[in-house]
Design a protein around this motif. Structure first.
Motif, PDB file in Angstrom:
ATOM      1  N   LYS A  67       0.841  -1.183   0.080  1.00  0.00           N
ATOM      2  CA  LYS A  67       0.106  -0.003   0.146  1.00  0.00           C
ATOM      3  C   LYS A  67       0.938   1.355   0.022  1.00  0.00           C
ATOM      4  N   ASN A  68       0.715   2.217  -0.893  1.00  0.00           N
ATOM      5  CA  ASN A  68       1.348   3.464  -0.907  1.00  0.00           C
ATOM      6  C   ASN A  68       0.471   4.506  -1.410  1.00  0.00           C
ATOM      7  N   PRO A  69       0.789   6.023  -1.260  1.00  0.00           N
ATOM      8  CA  PRO A  69      -0.148   6.964  -1.159  1.00  0.00           C
ATOM      9  C   PRO A  69      -0.403   7.281  -2.811  1.00  0.00           C
ATOM     10  N   ILE A  70       0.504   6.932  -3.663  1.00  0.00           N
ATOM     11  CA  ILE A  70       0.118   7.005  -5.201  1.00  0.00           C
ATOM     12  C   ILE A  70      -1.094   6.127  -5.514  1.00  0.00           C
ATOM     13  N   ALA A  71      -0.740   4.977  -5.430  1.00  0.00           N
ATOM     14  CA  ALA A  71      -1.659   4.024  -5.472  1.00  0.00           C
ATOM     15  C   ALA A  71      -3.039   4.104  -4.806  1.00  0.00           C
ATOM     16  N   ASP A  72      -2.891   4.686  -3.600  1.00  0.00           N
ATOM     17  CA  ASP A  72      -4.279   4.944  -2.870  1.00  0.00           C
ATOM     18  C   ASP A  72      -5.074   5.956  -3.629  1.00  0.00           C
ATOM     19  N   GLY A  73      -4.407   7.172  -4.043  1.00  0.00           N
ATOM     20  CA  GLY A  73      -5.201   8.263  -4.807  1.00  0.00           C
ATOM     21  C   GLY A  73      -5.706   7.682  -6.071  1.00  0.00           C
ATOM     22  N   MET A  74      -5.008   6.719  -6.859  1.00  0.00           N
ATOM     23  CA  MET A  74      -5.612   6.116  -7.965  1.00  0.00           C
ATOM     24  C   MET A  74      -6.730   5.228  -7.666  1.00  0.00           C
ATOM     25  N   ALA A  75      -6.654   4.472  -6.730  1.00  0.00           N
ATOM     26  CA  ALA A  75      -7.478   3.478  -6.084  1.00  0.00           C
ATOM     27  C   ALA A  75      -8.942   4.204  -5.920  1.00  0.00           C
ATOM     28  N   VAL A  76      -8.755   5.370  -5.180  1.00  0.00           N
ATOM     29  CA  VAL A  76     -10.131   6.083  -4.920  1.00  0.00           C
ATOM     30  C   VAL A  76     -10.700   6.787  -6.199  1.00  0.00           C
ATOM     31  N   THR A  77      -9.865   7.298  -7.047  1.00  0.00           N
ATOM     32  CA  THR A  77     -10.174   7.801  -8.275  1.00  0.00           C
ATOM     33  C   THR A  77     -10.901   6.779  -9.173  1.00  0.00           C
ATOM     34  N   ALA A  78     -10.389   5.532  -9.390  1.00  0.00           N
ATOM     35  CA  ALA A  78     -11.016   4.493 -10.147  1.00  0.00           C
ATOM     36  C   ALA A  78     -12.164   3.900  -9.471  1.00  0.00           C
ATOM     37  N   LEU A  79     -12.456   3.953  -8.144  1.00  0.00           N
ATOM     38  CA  LEU A  79     -13.536   3.072  -7.692  1.00  0.00           C
ATOM     39  C   LEU A  79     -14.542   4.227  -7.769  1.00  0.00           C
ATOM     40  N   SER A  80     -14.317   5.407  -7.795  1.00  0.00           N
ATOM     41  CA  SER A  80     -15.465   6.560  -8.117  1.00  0.00           C
ATOM     42  C   SER A  80     -16.050   6.664  -9.347  1.00  0.00           C
ATOM     43  N   LEU A  81     -14.912   6.496 -10.337  1.00  0.00           N
ATOM     44  CA  LEU A  81     -15.373   6.406 -11.739  1.00  0.00           C
ATOM     45  C   LEU A  81     -16.237   5.086 -12.031  1.00  0.00           C
ATOM     46  N   LEU A  82     -15.764   4.020 -11.257  1.00  0.00           N
ATOM     47  CA  LEU A  82     -16.403   2.658 -11.555  1.00  0.00           C
ATOM     48  C   LEU A  82     -17.775   2.425 -10.969  1.00  0.00           C
ATOM     49  N   GLY A  83     -17.772   2.860  -9.657  1.00  0.00           N
ATOM     50  CA  GLY A  83     -18.900   2.802  -8.666  1.00  0.00           C
ATOM     51  C   GLY A  83     -20.032   3.647  -9.241  1.00  0.00           C
ATOM     52  N   ASP A 114     -24.328   4.061 -23.400  1.00  0.00           N
ATOM     53  CA  ASP A 114     -24.257   5.467 -22.488  1.00  0.00           C
ATOM     54  C   ASP A 114     -22.869   5.354 -22.940  1.00  0.00           C
ATOM     55  N   LYS A 115     -22.312   6.436 -24.070  1.00  0.00           N
ATOM     56  CA  LYS A 115     -20.827   6.531 -24.424  1.00  0.00           C
ATOM     57  C   LYS A 115     -20.005   7.176 -23.211  1.00  0.00           C
ATOM     58  N   GLU A 116     -20.673   8.113 -22.714  1.00  0.00           N
ATOM     59  CA  GLU A 116     -19.880   8.804 -21.393  1.00  0.00           C
ATOM     60  C   GLU A 116     -19.428   7.795 -20.437  1.00  0.00           C
ATOM     61  N   ALA A 117     -20.590   6.852 -20.068  1.00  0.00           N
ATOM     62  CA  ALA A 117     -20.293   6.144 -18.985  1.00  0.00           C
ATOM     63  C   ALA A 117     -19.340   4.937 -19.310  1.00  0.00           C
ATOM     64  N   ARG A 118     -19.437   4.514 -20.637  1.00  0.00           N
ATOM     65  CA  ARG A 118     -18.631   3.613 -21.159  1.00  0.00           C
ATOM     66  C   ARG A 118     -17.067   4.232 -21.104  1.00  0.00           C
ATOM     67  N   SER A 119     -16.723   5.388 -21.436  1.00  0.00           N
ATOM     68  CA  SER A 119     -15.481   6.024 -21.612  1.00  0.00           C
ATOM     69  C   SER A 119     -15.055   6.300 -20.014  1.00  0.00           C
ATOM     70  N   ALA A 120     -15.916   6.481 -19.155  1.00  0.00           N
ATOM     71  CA  ALA A 120     -15.499   6.345 -17.647  1.00  0.00           C
ATOM     72  C   ALA A 120     -15.308   5.156 -17.223  1.00  0.00           C
ATOM     73  N   MET A 121     -15.679   3.974 -17.340  1.00  0.00           N
ATOM     74  CA  MET A 121     -15.345   2.829 -17.114  1.00  0.00           C
ATOM     75  C   MET A 121     -14.115   2.458 -17.672  1.00  0.00           C
ATOM     76  N   LEU A 122     -13.744   2.816 -18.851  1.00  0.00           N
ATOM     77  CA  LEU A 122     -12.661   2.511 -19.275  1.00  0.00           C
ATOM     78  C   LEU A 122     -11.341   3.001 -18.662  1.00  0.00           C
ATOM     79  N   GLN A 123     -11.643   4.347 -18.492  1.00  0.00           N
ATOM     80  CA  GLN A 123     -10.614   5.253 -17.578  1.00  0.00           C
ATOM     81  C   GLN A 123     -10.377   4.403 -16.407  1.00  0.00           C
ATOM     82  N   GLY A 124     -11.463   4.230 -15.477  1.00  0.00           N
ATOM     83  CA  GLY A 124     -11.682   3.713 -14.292  1.00  0.00           C
ATOM     84  C   GLY A 124     -10.750   2.295 -14.078  1.00  0.00           C
TER      85      GLY A 124
END
Length: 384
Positions: free
Chosen positions: A207-223, A235-245
């Protein structure tokens, strides 16, 4: 705190971006490129799109389209041999995690005298790989940004290769390639990506702070977007958000580790050929509930990623809300949630539990809470 964070050199995110494959590979200096994919990618016409872009740039192309789920060693070896014989000097992985993981090993071993068996484990590979572009067609595995490859050996055991050479030169995100994903594939790969974010954030080992920040951003997009793309696939916008997440979650877990959910999922894929994301989904809610006593603070921190506007009056309330949300999302995804419905036999449960505990214990080491073989078996039985 001491840690090391690795990242892919370049990420290209553009709808229709597969058309740039030729110019991107030109920049990498390749003139003979092998596309590694599965038969479904050929049927959908995606391999042809990549081939057209490459040939328009004056690049010779060969397509290896025999990849299977949980790629068997013999299939990966066949792809490597094909690349060597054809004298490929560049590789494109196109598809889901199985194709991307296979492509990494083709890029590495087509340029090497080593065998696959010689590089199982951590940092066993020598030499450089061929230029590599990874193009995911699912929003789930994050393989396009990791230096990890997972395949199934000839004894039907999952084997993992960890080596920095597997990190691709370019990850190309083209959301148009995900628009037609079947509902169950969308659900399974989306939940897989969520598991990457959650396990990366709660890892006990790296566990490290860079990965933590990415995990939070990713889970927000995915969730916020998974149920949207399940209910409205267009839903194209949601599809793009999922791919980024998915990509961001991949960067998180690759630098922090996955844990027991993946550990319990591996034998389900290797023995019963349940797709990896679906295997994770089968056990994720139960493992997260099991981990709650040890991961309460971390789950409370993740709760806002899944519950917008949640008014939590305590850490206990937030953590419980997070776990309940996961418990709601899995059945709402439309996936089968019982092992027996997917061909898993009851007599295999103690065998799989022992396999996880003895042969995949590195993932239990990363889990927030220790597990015994009996506790692993109990989780399998709870979803049987």
């Amino acid at each position: 705190m001491s840690f090391m964070f690795r990242s892919v050199p370049r990420i290209v995110c553009e709808a229709g971006g597969i058309a740039k494959t030729g110019s991107l590979m030109q920049e990498l200096g390749a003139s003979r490129v092998i596309i590694v994919c599965d038969p479904g990618i050929v049927k959908l016409g995606f391999a042809q799109k990549a081939q057209d872009a490459l040939e328009a740039a004056g690049i010779a192309v060969q397509v290896f389209s025999d990849v299977e789920a949980d790629p068997p060693q013999k299939i990966v070896e066949a792809a490597i041999t094909g690349a060597r014989d054809w004298k490929a000097d560049g590789v494109i992985g196109l598809g889901g995690g199985s194709s991307l993981d296979s492509a990494k090993l083709v890029a590495l071993l087509a340029n090497s005298d080593q065998t696959i068996e010689e590089i199982y484990g951590v940092d066993k590979a020598t030499g450089d790989r061929l230029p590599l572009i990874q193009i995911p067609t699912t929003a789930g595995t994050g393989s396009e940004v990791t230096w990890v490859s997972v395949i199934t050996d000839n004894d039907h055991l999952k084997q993992v290769v960890y080596t920095p050479q597997l990190m691709p030169d370019i990850a190309l995100l083209d959301a148009e390639l995900t628009y037609g994903l079947p509902q169950k594939v969308t659900a399974a790969t989306g939940l897989d990506a969520m598991v990457h974010a959650i396990e990366g954030y709660t890892s006990r080992t790296r566990k490290n702070p860079i990965a933590d920040g990415m995990a939070v951003t990713a889970l927000s997009l995915l969730g916020k977007n998974l149920m949207k793309v399940i209910e409205n696939p267009g839903d194209k916008e949601a599809r793009s958000a999922m791919l980024q997440g998915s990509l961001i979650a991949g960067m998180a877990f690759a630098n922090a580790s996955v844990a027991a959910i993946h550990g319990l999922a591996y034998p389900l894929g290797a023995r019963f050929h349940i797709p990896h994301g679906h295997a994770n989904a089968l056990v994720m809610a139960q493992v997260i509930r099991f981990n709650l006593p040890a991961a309460k603070k971390l789950y409370a921190e993740l709760a806002p990623c899944l519950i917008e506007g949640g008014d939590f009056d305590s850490e206990d309330t937030a953590a419980e809300a997070f776990v309940k949300r996961i418990e709601e999302m899995v059945p709402a995804s439309g996936l089968e949630i019982r092992l027996r419905d997917l061909g898993v036999t009851e007599e295999s449960l103690p065998e799989m539990a022992e396999e996880v505990f003895t042969k995949i214990h590195r993932l239990i080491d990363s889990n927030p809470r220790d597990m015994t073989a009996k506790e692993i078996e109990a989780i399998y039985r709870s979803v049987y």
